[in-house]
Motif scaffolding. Structure first.
Motif, PDB file in Angstrom:
ATOM      1  N   ILE A  24     -18.033  -6.380   0.046  1.00  0.00           N
ATOM      2  CA  ILE A  24     -18.335  -6.878  -1.303  1.00  0.00           C
ATOM      3  C   ILE A  24     -17.735  -8.269  -1.486  1.00  0.00           C
ATOM      4  O   ILE A  24     -18.408  -9.195  -1.946  1.00  0.00           O
ATOM      5  CB  ILE A  24     -17.829  -5.910  -2.387  1.00  0.00           C
ATOM      6  N   LEU A  25     -16.469  -8.416  -1.102  1.00  0.00           N
ATOM      7  CA  LEU A  25     -15.804  -9.716  -1.259  1.00  0.00           C
ATOM      8  C   LEU A  25     -16.490 -10.808  -0.434  1.00  0.00           C
ATOM      9  O   LEU A  25     -16.776 -11.899  -0.937  1.00  0.00           O
ATOM     10  CB  LEU A  25     -14.328  -9.603  -0.877  1.00  0.00           C
ATOM     11  N   TRP A  26     -16.768 -10.525   0.844  1.00  0.00           N
ATOM     12  CA  TRP A  26     -17.435 -11.508   1.691  1.00  0.00           C
ATOM     13  C   TRP A  26     -18.854 -11.791   1.192  1.00  0.00           C
ATOM     14  O   TRP A  26     -19.302 -12.932   1.187  1.00  0.00           O
ATOM     15  CB  TRP A  26     -17.496 -11.041   3.143  1.00  0.00           C
ATOM     16  N   GLY A  27     -19.576 -10.744   0.803  1.00  0.00           N
ATOM     17  CA  GLY A  27     -20.955 -10.926   0.337  1.00  0.00           C
ATOM     18  C   GLY A  27     -21.035 -11.795  -0.904  1.00  0.00           C
ATOM     19  O   GLY A  27     -21.903 -12.668  -1.019  1.00  0.00           O
ATOM     20  N   PHE A  33     -21.288 -18.869  -3.030  1.00  0.00           N
ATOM     21  CA  PHE A  33     -20.753 -20.162  -2.604  1.00  0.00           C
ATOM     22  C   PHE A  33     -21.190 -20.469  -1.171  1.00  0.00           C
ATOM     23  O   PHE A  33     -20.343 -20.675  -0.294  1.00  0.00           O
ATOM     24  CB  PHE A  33     -19.221 -20.158  -2.703  1.00  0.00           C
ATOM     25  N   PRO A  34     -22.494 -20.516  -0.921  1.00  0.00           N
ATOM     26  CA  PRO A  34     -22.964 -20.701   0.459  1.00  0.00           C
ATOM     27  C   PRO A  34     -22.516 -22.032   1.068  1.00  0.00           C
ATOM     28  O   PRO A  34     -22.196 -22.088   2.257  1.00  0.00           O
ATOM     29  CB  PRO A  34     -24.481 -20.610   0.344  1.00  0.00           C
ATOM     30  N   TRP A  54     -29.040 -15.318   2.250  1.00  0.00           N
ATOM     31  CA  TRP A  54     -29.531 -14.015   2.696  1.00  0.00           C
ATOM     32  C   TRP A  54     -28.475 -13.283   3.513  1.00  0.00           C
ATOM     33  O   TRP A  54     -28.407 -12.053   3.484  1.00  0.00           O
ATOM     34  CB  TRP A  54     -30.835 -14.167   3.474  1.00  0.00           C
ATOM     35  N   GLN A  55     -27.648 -14.023   4.219  1.00  0.00           N
ATOM     36  CA  GLN A  55     -26.540 -13.394   4.927  1.00  0.00           C
ATOM     37  C   GLN A  55     -25.617 -12.712   3.923  1.00  0.00           C
ATOM     38  O   GLN A  55     -25.197 -11.575   4.125  1.00  0.00           O
ATOM     39  CB  GLN A  55     -25.764 -14.427   5.749  1.00  0.00           C
ATOM     40  N   GLY A  56     -25.321 -13.393   2.837  1.00  0.00           N
ATOM     41  CA  GLY A  56     -24.483 -12.799   1.794  1.00  0.00           C
ATOM     42  C   GLY A  56     -25.103 -11.539   1.214  1.00  0.00           C
ATOM     43  O   GLY A  56     -24.415 -10.537   0.989  1.00  0.00           O
ATOM     44  N   ARG A  57     -26.399 -11.550   1.003  1.00  0.00           N
ATOM     45  CA  ARG A  57     -27.088 -10.363   0.470  1.00  0.00           C
ATOM     46  C   ARG A  57     -27.057  -9.213   1.474  1.00  0.00           C
ATOM     47  O   ARG A  57     -26.911  -8.058   1.101  1.00  0.00           O
ATOM     48  CB  ARG A  57     -28.520 -10.720   0.107  1.00  0.00           C
ATOM     49  N   GLY A  58     -27.202  -9.545   2.756  1.00  0.00           N
ATOM     50  CA  GLY A  58     -27.126  -8.509   3.792  1.00  0.00           C
ATOM     51  C   GLY A  58     -25.743  -7.878   3.849  1.00  0.00           C
ATOM     52  O   GLY A  58     -25.606  -6.668   4.022  1.00  0.00           O
ATOM     53  N   MET A  62     -24.715  -3.948   3.218  1.00  0.00           N
ATOM     54  CA  MET A  62     -23.862  -3.134   4.104  1.00  0.00           C
ATOM     55  C   MET A  62     -22.707  -2.516   3.327  1.00  0.00           C
ATOM     56  O   MET A  62     -22.266  -1.417   3.645  1.00  0.00           O
ATOM     57  CB  MET A  62     -23.356  -3.969   5.276  1.00  0.00           C
ATOM     58  N   ALA A  63     -22.228  -3.179   2.297  1.00  0.00           N
ATOM     59  CA  ALA A  63     -21.174  -2.599   1.458  1.00  0.00           C
ATOM     60  C   ALA A  63     -21.674  -1.304   0.820  1.00  0.00           C
ATOM     61  O   ALA A  63     -20.957  -0.292   0.806  1.00  0.00           O
ATOM     62  CB  ALA A  63     -20.732  -3.589   0.386  1.00  0.00           C
TER      63      ALA A  63
END
Length: 137
Positions: A24-27, A33-34, A54-58, A62-63
């Motif tokens: 959650i924190l990393w996403g 803040f990409p 999209w990496q953040g959404r992925g 996963m969370a």
């Protein structure tokens, strides 16, 4: 004789909950803040590609998967295995596509801490979840 509790002790659920919080924190960081994330990890002033959002959404997806697995480890053991696979595949994608094999200290940190350090434990927990399911029938 193995019991469901001995196959899947509380600390394994705790680990999956920690993985949930971590993702959650990393996403949120990556998705909101990409530019900051991209510039930090690549150690450049380059503009982040749209794919980073999209990496953040992925990572956020996963969370949710890790949370479901913490609640139902026997039923969803295969999703824990999928999580380990996404960590390895995500690290390879990030290394070749985003970092373009030019890895600085921050890139190594990201690859090791955010992707690869979790894999052995996720594989172990997936195996224990599978055994847990077999025992429970």
């Amino acid at each position: 004789m193995e019991t469901p509790q001995s196959l899947f002790p509380q600390w394994m659920r705790g680990f999956l909950l920690a993985a949930t919080a971590y993702n959650i924190l990393w996403g949120v960081f990556i998705g909101w803040f990409p530019e900051t994330f991209f510039q930090w990890v690549t150690e450049t002033e380059a503009q982040a590609p749209n794919l980073i959002i999209w990496q953040g959404r992925g990572v956020l997806l996963m969370a949710a998967i890790y949370l479901m697995c913490a609640i139902h480890p026997g039923k969803l053991w295969f999703l824990i295995l999928f999580g380990a696979f996404t960590k390895v595949a995500g690290a390879a994608w990030f290394y070749f596509s985003i970092l373009e094999t030019n890895v600085g200290k921050r890139g190594i940190f990201h690859l090791l801490m955010n992707d690869l350090i979790w894999v052995p434990m996720l594989l172990w927990i997936a195996y224990r979840g599978y055994k847990y399911k077999k025992l429970k029938g």
